[in-house]
Write a protein that holds these residues in place. Structure first.
Motif, mmCIF file in Angstrom:
data_model
loop_
_atom_site.group_PDB
_atom_site.id
_atom_site.type_symbol
_atom_site.label_atom_id
_atom_site.label_comp_id
_atom_site.label_asym_id
_atom_site.label_seq_id
_atom_site.Cartn_x
_atom_site.Cartn_y
_atom_site.Cartn_z
ATOM 1 N N PRO A 83 0.856 -1.036 -0.040
ATOM 2 C CA PRO A 83 -0.018 0.072 -0.005
ATOM 3 C C PRO A 83 0.887 1.112 0.040
ATOM 4 O O PRO A 83 1.971 1.326 0.319
ATOM 5 C CB PRO A 83 -0.753 -0.148 1.184
ATOM 6 N N GLY A 84 0.086 2.391 -0.134
ATOM 7 C CA GLY A 84 0.686 3.600 -0.459
ATOM 8 C C GLY A 84 1.574 3.967 -1.536
ATOM 9 O O GLY A 84 1.564 3.044 -2.551
ATOM 10 N N SER A 85 2.480 4.942 -1.817
ATOM 11 C CA SER A 85 2.943 5.494 -2.937
ATOM 12 C C SER A 85 4.337 6.304 -2.567
ATOM 13 O O SER A 85 4.541 6.682 -1.454
ATOM 14 C CB SER A 85 2.092 6.337 -3.663
ATOM 15 N N THR A 107 11.400 8.276 -15.080
ATOM 16 C CA THR A 107 11.065 9.625 -14.675
ATOM 17 C C THR A 107 9.429 9.805 -14.079
ATOM 18 O O THR A 107 8.718 9.014 -14.922
ATOM 19 C CB THR A 107 11.287 10.597 -15.798
ATOM 20 N N PRO A 108 9.291 10.580 -13.062
ATOM 21 C CA PRO A 108 7.989 10.753 -12.683
ATOM 22 C C PRO A 108 7.144 11.372 -13.942
ATOM 23 O O PRO A 108 7.677 12.284 -14.706
ATOM 24 C CB PRO A 108 8.144 11.777 -11.644
ATOM 25 N N LEU A 115 -5.605 13.600 -15.434
ATOM 26 C CA LEU A 115 -5.817 12.969 -14.231
ATOM 27 C C LEU A 115 -5.674 13.709 -12.912
ATOM 28 O O LEU A 115 -4.768 14.383 -13.048
ATOM 29 C CB LEU A 115 -4.883 11.490 -14.251
ATOM 30 N N ASP A 116 -6.379 13.300 -11.784
ATOM 31 C CA ASP A 116 -5.731 13.970 -10.687
ATOM 32 C C ASP A 116 -4.326 13.913 -10.239
ATOM 33 O O ASP A 116 -3.481 13.173 -10.740
ATOM 34 C CB ASP A 116 -6.605 13.243 -9.434
ATOM 35 N N GLU A 117 -3.715 15.165 -9.956
ATOM 36 C CA GLU A 117 -2.184 15.209 -9.700
ATOM 37 C C GLU A 117 -1.864 14.304 -8.657
ATOM 38 O O GLU A 117 -0.601 14.140 -8.534
ATOM 39 C CB GLU A 117 -1.935 16.693 -9.686
ATOM 40 N N ASP A 118 -2.468 13.727 -7.876
ATOM 41 C CA ASP A 118 -2.048 12.852 -6.762
ATOM 42 C C ASP A 118 -2.187 11.739 -7.187
ATOM 43 O O ASP A 118 -1.741 10.691 -6.430
ATOM 44 C CB ASP A 118 -3.020 12.912 -5.495
ATOM 45 N N GLU A 137 -4.288 3.279 -6.860
ATOM 46 C CA GLU A 137 -4.412 2.274 -5.654
ATOM 47 C C GLU A 137 -5.765 2.273 -5.181
ATOM 48 O O GLU A 137 -6.164 1.247 -4.578
ATOM 49 C CB GLU A 137 -3.613 3.033 -4.540
ATOM 50 N N HIS A 138 -6.632 3.322 -5.312
ATOM 51 C CA HIS A 138 -7.975 3.466 -4.780
ATOM 52 C C HIS A 138 -8.928 2.179 -5.582
ATOM 53 O O HIS A 138 -10.087 2.048 -5.055
ATOM 54 C CB HIS A 138 -8.789 4.600 -4.731
ATOM 55 N N VAL A 139 -8.634 1.828 -6.684
ATOM 56 C CA VAL A 139 -9.122 0.747 -7.438
ATOM 57 C C VAL A 139 -8.359 -0.311 -7.750
ATOM 58 O O VAL A 139 -8.867 -1.414 -8.470
ATOM 59 C CB VAL A 139 -9.951 1.448 -8.695
ATOM 60 N N LYS A 140 -7.467 -0.433 -7.014
ATOM 61 C CA LYS A 140 -6.462 -1.588 -6.785
ATOM 62 C C LYS A 140 -5.978 -2.144 -8.283
ATOM 63 O O LYS A 140 -5.868 -3.060 -8.742
ATOM 64 C CB LYS A 140 -6.910 -2.916 -6.192
#
Length: 195
Positions: free
Chosen positions: A58-60, A90-91, A97-100, A135-138
């Motif tokens: 989990p997490g990023s 590179t990021p 998309l949401d920037e987070d 992550e929120h939709v795995k």
């Protein structure tokens, strides 16, 4: 200069701009349900959008997401990992998309093992692999642009990644990737519960 068209993926649940000279492979052969595959009608480059189960804990963050990117690259190249060289990671910012939502891109090359070349086997294949972490939709979304470099189909003098010379084929693929990053969006989040 390539021209692009807004393209519906996975029945329109995802959309992005793809080059107009790329054809939907599913009209020619069967493609797995979790993939959309498009191929250059005038060359050998392909663009694959794949929805996979999220890998890693989990997490990023750079370590967690970097390990996930490595895992996906290993899955992509299989047993030929020793023939792959990663040139940079590179990021990546997706404009729509949401920037987070974390995303990363790597550029790598894969060289066939000796004895495999000849005929139409490529000298090497450039891989531009973008990973979007939902992550929120795995879910992980992989956007892979494969760019085979076949002798006689590219100018060998123009390509030296150690010197930063990408050549036309990789340059075009980077342009395609940039256009996808600008235009990619999720229109129906239910897609991720169905696959």
């Amino acid at each position: 200069m390539a021209t692009y068209k807004n393209t519906r993926l996975f029945g329109g649940a995802l959309v992005c701009d793809l080059p107009t000279n790329f054809a939907d492979v599913s009209t020619l052969r069967q493609v797995p349900d979790n993939q959309e595959v498009w191929i250059d009608k005038d060359g050998f480059t392909s663009i694959i959008v794949e929805i996979t189960e999220r890998v890693g804990g989990p997490g990023s963050g750079a370590e967690i997401d970097g390990a996930a990117l490595t895992t996906h690259l290993e899955d992509l190249v299989g047993e030929d990992l020793d023939s792959v060289k990663v040139w940079n990671t590179t990021p990546t910012l997706f404009t729509r998309l949401d920037e987070d939502i974390p995303a990363y891109t790597l550029i790598a090359t894969q060289t066939p093992k000796s004895g495999v070349s000849g005929g139409s086997a490529p000298d090497f294949t450039a891989i531009i692999l973008t990973l979007v972490r939902l992550e929120h939709v795995k879910t992980d979304i992989l956007i892979t642009i494969n760019v085979p470099h076949i002798r006689g189909e590219y100018d060998e003098e123009d390509v030296d990644l150690e010197l930063g010379k990408q050549g036309k084929l990789i340059g075009d693929a980077v342009d395609h990737a940039s256009r996808i990053w600008e235009t990619f969006r999720v229109k129906d989040w239910k897609l991720f519960s169905e696959i």
